[in-house]
Design a protein around this motif. Sequence first.
Motif, PDB file in Angstrom:
ATOM      1  N   UNK A  29       2.478 -19.931  24.301  1.00 36.69           N
ATOM      2  CA  UNK A  29       3.612 -19.885  23.363  1.00 36.69           C
ATOM      3  C   UNK A  29       4.958 -19.581  24.018  1.00 36.69           C
ATOM      4  N   UNK A  30       4.969 -18.651  24.971  1.00 39.72           N
ATOM      5  CA  UNK A  30       6.224 -18.204  25.584  1.00 39.72           C
ATOM      6  C   UNK A  30       5.981 -17.988  27.074  1.00 39.72           C
ATOM      7  N   UNK A  84      14.595 -14.260  31.214  1.00 37.83           N
ATOM      8  CA  UNK A  84      14.703 -15.553  30.556  1.00 37.83           C
ATOM      9  C   UNK A  84      13.379 -15.832  29.868  1.00 37.83           C
ATOM     10  N   UNK A  85      13.444 -16.168  28.588  1.00 37.47           N
ATOM     11  CA  UNK A  85      12.259 -16.527  27.814  1.00 37.47           C
ATOM     12  C   UNK A  85      12.422 -17.961  27.340  1.00 37.47           C
ATOM     13  N   UNK A  86      11.363 -18.762  27.473  1.00 37.60           N
ATOM     14  CA  UNK A  86      11.398 -20.168  27.072  1.00 37.60           C
ATOM     15  C   UNK A  86      10.169 -20.461  26.221  1.00 37.60           C
ATOM     16  N   UNK A  87      10.358 -21.274  25.181  1.00 36.59           N
ATOM     17  CA  UNK A  87       9.257 -21.609  24.282  1.00 36.59           C
ATOM     18  C   UNK A  87       9.564 -22.910  23.555  1.00 36.59           C
ATOM     19  N   UNK A 102       9.820 -17.675  17.643  1.00 36.94           N
ATOM     20  CA  UNK A 102       9.332 -16.660  18.576  1.00 36.94           C
ATOM     21  C   UNK A 102      10.467 -16.164  19.470  1.00 36.94           C
ATOM     22  N   UNK A 103      11.328 -17.072  19.893  1.00 36.41           N
ATOM     23  CA  UNK A 103      12.467 -16.681  20.724  1.00 36.41           C
ATOM     24  C   UNK A 103      13.416 -15.786  19.912  1.00 36.41           C
ATOM     25  N   UNK A 104      13.648 -16.120  18.645  1.00 37.37           N
ATOM     26  CA  UNK A 104      14.482 -15.266  17.793  1.00 37.37           C
ATOM     27  C   UNK A 104      13.852 -13.892  17.641  1.00 37.37           C
ATOM     28  N   UNK A 137       0.249  -5.238  23.718  1.00 36.42           N
ATOM     29  CA  UNK A 137      -0.741  -6.181  23.198  1.00 36.42           C
ATOM     30  C   UNK A 137      -0.056  -7.398  22.576  1.00 36.42           C
ATOM     31  N   UNK A 138       1.056  -7.185  21.897  1.00 25.98           N
ATOM     32  CA  UNK A 138       1.764  -8.320  21.301  1.00 25.98           C
ATOM     33  C   UNK A 138       2.413  -9.196  22.374  1.00 25.98           C
ATOM     34  N   UNK A 139       2.919  -8.574  23.459  1.00 25.55           N
ATOM     35  CA  UNK A 139       3.434  -9.378  24.574  1.00 25.55           C
ATOM     36  C   UNK A 139       2.327 -10.268  25.113  1.00 25.55           C
ATOM     37  N   UNK A 140       1.133  -9.716  25.255  1.00 24.98           N
ATOM     38  CA  UNK A 140       0.011 -10.511  25.757  1.00 24.98           C
ATOM     39  C   UNK A 140      -0.266 -11.716  24.878  1.00 24.98           C
ATOM     40  N   UNK A 141      -0.184 -11.525  23.568  1.00 26.49           N
ATOM     41  CA  UNK A 141      -0.386 -12.635  22.633  1.00 26.49           C
ATOM     42  C   UNK A 141       0.747 -13.655  22.742  1.00 26.49           C
ATOM     43  N   UNK A 142       1.979 -13.162  22.857  1.00 28.15           N
ATOM     44  CA  UNK A 142       3.126 -14.068  22.998  1.00 28.15           C
ATOM     45  C   UNK A 142       3.026 -14.909  24.266  1.00 28.15           C
ATOM     46  N   UNK A 143       2.484 -14.317  25.322  1.00 23.39           N
ATOM     47  CA  UNK A 143       2.346 -15.039  26.587  1.00 23.39           C
ATOM     48  C   UNK A 143       1.095 -15.912  26.629  1.00 23.39           C
TER      49      UNK A 143
END
Length: 158
Positions: A53-54, A103-106, A111-113, A125-131
Amino acid sequence: MRRTETGLDKPGIPTVGLKPHLGDLLLERYGERILGGFDDLKNFELIDRLEKPVLSFDLFGGKKLILDLQQYLASFPYAYIIQTRRGTELQELSNKGTHTVEVYISRFPKLIKFIRDHWKEIPNDFWGLLYGYPLAEVHQFTYDWEAWAQSRTNVQHE
């Protein structure tokens, strides 16, 4: 802040199969200034195939280089955000010295917002899901660190 300056209004149109992909281009153009996130950039096609996702990477440089990166990312069909510890107002960076940015890209603008608005409060844990890490690995890494570290050591020695 104009929305186009943060890529928050990008539609996330895929560029699957485009070679070199954006990750390769970023490594070529800014490679010596990238501090971390090399694996994400090398595997950028995971973003296009919606398997991740990100992604993120860290970069250091002067204001001119950071604004160049912002303009460069704006030319691609991805949602992104570039931020410092103080936020996303890159025009307000000092012209003196160097700065470090994340820098975050998706392909997911919302998700970026969300990252822009909540990055200080996002738990591991949420960072892990986002990644896009596997759920079992995120859970084990976050809640059972010793077992996770041991499992990683065992895999590397096999």
